[in-house]
Write a protein that holds these residues in place. Structure first.
Motif, PDB file in Angstrom:
ATOM      1  N   ARG A   1       1.034  -1.225  -0.233  1.00  0.00           N
ATOM      2  CA  ARG A   1       0.031   0.122   0.156  1.00  0.00           C
ATOM      3  C   ARG A   1       0.651   1.243  -0.211  1.00  0.00           C
ATOM      4  N   ALA A   2       2.129   1.076   0.473  1.00  0.00           N
ATOM      5  CA  ALA A   2       2.791   2.836   0.688  1.00  0.00           C
ATOM      6  C   ALA A   2       4.076   1.967   0.221  1.00  0.00           C
ATOM      7  N   PRO A   3       4.480   2.393  -1.217  1.00  0.00           N
ATOM      8  CA  PRO A   3       5.836   1.807  -1.587  1.00  0.00           C
ATOM      9  C   PRO A   3       7.694   2.111  -0.529  1.00  0.00           C
ATOM     10  N   GLY A   4       7.245   3.397   0.071  1.00  0.00           N
ATOM     11  CA  GLY A   4       8.631   4.141   1.081  1.00  0.00           C
ATOM     12  C   GLY A   4       8.289   4.058   1.802  1.00  0.00           C
ATOM     13  N   LEU A   5       7.166   2.335   2.995  1.00  0.00           N
ATOM     14  CA  LEU A   5       7.504   2.087   4.340  1.00  0.00           C
ATOM     15  C   LEU A   5       9.067   2.349   5.130  1.00  0.00           C
ATOM     16  N   ALA A   6       8.688   2.050   5.649  1.00  0.00           N
ATOM     17  CA  ALA A   6       9.544   2.520   7.039  1.00  0.00           C
ATOM     18  C   ALA A   6       9.001   1.712   8.403  1.00  0.00           C
ATOM     19  N   VAL A   7       9.957   0.620   8.609  1.00  0.00           N
ATOM     20  CA  VAL A   7       9.209  -0.082   9.705  1.00  0.00           C
ATOM     21  C   VAL A   7       9.387   0.515  11.646  1.00  0.00           C
ATOM     22  N   VAL A   8       8.928   0.180  11.868  1.00  0.00           N
ATOM     23  CA  VAL A   8       9.569   0.894  13.490  1.00  0.00           C
ATOM     24  C   VAL A   8       9.148  -1.129  14.313  1.00  0.00           C
ATOM     25  N   TRP A   9      10.151  -0.871  15.067  1.00  0.00           N
ATOM     26  CA  TRP A   9      10.174  -2.806  15.198  1.00  0.00           C
ATOM     27  C   TRP A   9      10.565  -3.099  16.581  1.00  0.00           C
ATOM     28  N   ILE A  10       9.729  -1.855  17.540  1.00  0.00           N
ATOM     29  CA  ILE A  10       9.726  -1.391  19.359  1.00  0.00           C
ATOM     30  C   ILE A  10       9.533  -2.697  20.452  1.00  0.00           C
TER      31      ILE A  10
ATOM     32  N   THR B   1      14.821   7.807   8.135  1.00  0.00           N
ATOM     33  CA  THR B   1      15.349   7.080   6.612  1.00  0.00           C
ATOM     34  C   THR B   1      14.762   7.144   5.069  1.00  0.00           C
ATOM     35  N   GLY B   2      14.015   8.744   5.380  1.00  0.00           N
ATOM     36  CA  GLY B   2      13.512   8.702   3.870  1.00  0.00           C
ATOM     37  C   GLY B   2      12.261   8.409   3.466  1.00  0.00           C
ATOM     38  N   ALA B   3      11.594   7.548   5.042  1.00  0.00           N
ATOM     39  CA  ALA B   3       9.861   7.320   3.950  1.00  0.00           C
ATOM     40  C   ALA B   3       8.950   7.895   4.531  1.00  0.00           C
ATOM     41  N   ASP B   4       7.631   8.246   3.181  1.00  0.00           N
ATOM     42  CA  ASP B   4       6.900   8.665   3.575  1.00  0.00           C
ATOM     43  C   ASP B   4       5.575   7.576   4.037  1.00  0.00           C
ATOM     44  N   ALA B   5       5.647   6.872   5.000  1.00  0.00           N
ATOM     45  CA  ALA B   5       4.873   6.177   5.772  1.00  0.00           C
ATOM     46  C   ALA B   5       5.597   5.409   6.678  1.00  0.00           C
ATOM     47  N   VAL B   6       4.520   4.559   7.797  1.00  0.00           N
ATOM     48  CA  VAL B   6       5.848   3.460   8.049  1.00  0.00           C
ATOM     49  C   VAL B   6       4.110   2.632   8.984  1.00  0.00           C
ATOM     50  N   TYR B   7       4.734   1.828   9.493  1.00  0.00           N
ATOM     51  CA  TYR B   7       4.575   0.646  10.184  1.00  0.00           C
ATOM     52  C   TYR B   7       5.004   0.222  11.155  1.00  0.00           C
ATOM     53  N   VAL B   8       4.166   0.536  12.220  1.00  0.00           N
ATOM     54  CA  VAL B   8       4.840   0.162  14.209  1.00  0.00           C
ATOM     55  C   VAL B   8       4.491  -1.296  14.758  1.00  0.00           C
ATOM     56  N   HIS B   9       5.198  -2.030  14.909  1.00  0.00           N
ATOM     57  CA  HIS B   9       5.072  -3.286  15.604  1.00  0.00           C
ATOM     58  C   HIS B   9       5.944  -3.262  16.524  1.00  0.00           C
ATOM     59  N   ILE B  10       4.745  -3.439  17.585  1.00  0.00           N
ATOM     60  CA  ILE B  10       4.684  -3.478  19.037  1.00  0.00           C
ATOM     61  C   ILE B  10       4.639  -4.650  20.086  1.00  0.00           C
ATOM     62  N   ASP B  11       6.046  -5.395  20.838  1.00  0.00           N
ATOM     63  CA  ASP B  11       6.274  -6.160  21.719  1.00  0.00           C
ATOM     64  C   ASP B  11       5.661  -5.609  23.197  1.00  0.00           C
ATOM     65  N   ILE B  12       5.076  -6.096  23.744  1.00  0.00           N
ATOM     66  CA  ILE B  12       4.688  -4.978  25.403  1.00  0.00           C
ATOM     67  C   ILE B  12       5.890  -6.216  25.698  1.00  0.00           C
ATOM     68  N   ASP B  13       7.006  -6.920  25.967  1.00  0.00           N
ATOM     69  CA  ASP B  13       7.985  -6.277  26.703  1.00  0.00           C
ATOM     70  C   ASP B  13       8.827  -5.407  26.328  1.00  0.00           C
ATOM     71  N   ALA B  14       8.940  -4.594  25.049  1.00  0.00           N
ATOM     72  CA  ALA B  14       9.341  -3.647  25.210  1.00  0.00           C
ATOM     73  C   ALA B  14       9.226  -2.313  26.884  1.00  0.00           C
ATOM     74  N   LEU B  15       7.632  -3.007  27.427  1.00  0.00           N
ATOM     75  CA  LEU B  15       7.214  -1.986  28.809  1.00  0.00           C
ATOM     76  C   LEU B  15       8.245  -2.714  29.685  1.00  0.00           C
ATOM     77  N   ASP B  16       8.640  -1.878  30.448  1.00  0.00           N
ATOM     78  CA  ASP B  16       9.458  -2.267  31.590  1.00  0.00           C
ATOM     79  C   ASP B  16       8.435  -3.151  32.718  1.00  0.00           C
ATOM     80  N   PRO B  17       8.663  -4.248  33.224  1.00  0.00           N
ATOM     81  CA  PRO B  17       8.512  -4.993  33.993  1.00  0.00           C
ATOM     82  C   PRO B  17       7.253  -4.579  34.721  1.00  0.00           C
TER      83      PRO B  17
END
Length: 277
Positions: A103-112, A198-214
């Motif tokens: 859908r967005a060829p200039g996509l960046a992926v954020v992996w939290i 990164t030069g991206a013009d759209a973003v996808y964000v993935h979050i694993d809840i272990d990124a949060l402090d316990p």
């Protein structure tokens, strides 16, 4: 309006509590708007590695196909509505990222994630796909479970990772992947700045809840100390969304001790979902 796709996948997890990811996904689904939520009937069988170095590969491939089909059906019915995918383990993000990249060829992926999930089938100490997903996203994984050039390493931003295997550290350096520490994420604009760099013009964000402090959440099979708070994470996401269009997102890794115990964690989880939805 955001649509929710709930995928109670456990087959990619290395945890002895993997089956509790099913309970976690179902608990979250129970607090989502019913008319906007689809819950996939994920097969229970473990599957076979098929000589790949990825445990349960056959089941993971089947579920990836199911997710892709669900996203295609969504596009046919409501092409302008974004989809938030809820796991299950982090492997649920693979098909939605491919969908977002089309859908967005200039996509960046954020992996939290407390772990960068950058092992390959050859380097993984566990053989669990959840620790290889981001490597597969950039096309450097098993051909049976990998993207094919839709997202390049220079369009990836890892955030809040604080537990690395040596091959993952090497991959970040060799592939030029941007990585933000927990401290860096506490600067409200740092995440958005890194994505725009990164030069991206759209973003996808993935979050694993272990990124949060316990201290923020109990239902975490792989707690790592000194994570971000819910407020810090949602603040960074808010600033990111003000500056870069969000075309897809996923949240994974919630494994409560029981469905009854999930009640205590749903408040913080729903705040994070609200920041993505």
């Amino acid at each position: 309006m955001t649509r929710y796709l709930v995928v109670p996948q456990w087959q990619g997890s290395p945890s002895t509590r993997a089956m509790q990811l099913i309970d976690g996904a179902q608990a979250i689904a129970g607090d989502l708007p019913r008319s906007s939520t689809t819950v996939l009937d994920v097969p229970m069988e473990a599957g076979e590695s098929l000589g790949s170095g990825i445990h349960r590969l056959s089941a993971l491939q089947r579920i990836r196909g199911m997710v892709a089909d669900a996203l295609a059906a969504h596009d046919a019915a409501a092409p302008d509505e974004p989809v938030l995918t809820i796991g299950g383990d982090c492997g649920v993000a693979l098909a939605p990222i491919a969908h977002a990249a089309r859908r967005a060829p200039g996509l960046a992926v954020v992996w939290i994630d407390a772990h960068p999930d950058l092992n390959s089938p050859a380097s993984s100490p566990s053989g669990a796909f959840a620790g290889m997903v981001l490597r597969a996203v950039i096309g450097d994984g098993d051909p049976g479970l990998s993207l094919d050039g839709e997202v390049t390493a220079d369009r990836v931003v890892v955030g809040a990772a604080r537990s690395f295997d040596d091959p993952e550290l090497a991959a970040i350096e060799e592939l030029g992947i941007s990585a933000l520490t927990v401290e860096a994420l506490r600067e409200a604009d740092a995440l958005a700045d890194a994505v725009l760099a990164t030069g991206a013009d759209a973003v996808y964000v993935h979050i694993d809840i272990d990124a949060l402090d316990p201290a923020e959440i109990a239902g975490n099979a792989h707690p790592e100390p000194f994570g971000v708070t819910v407020g810090e994470l949602t603040g960074a996401l808010a600033r990111l969304r003000q500056r870069v269009p969000l075309v897809g997102a996923s949240l994974a890794g919630y494994s409560p001790a029981s469905l009854a115990a999930a009640t205590d964690d749903l408040g913080p989880i729903l705040r994070v979902i609200g920041a993505l939805a």
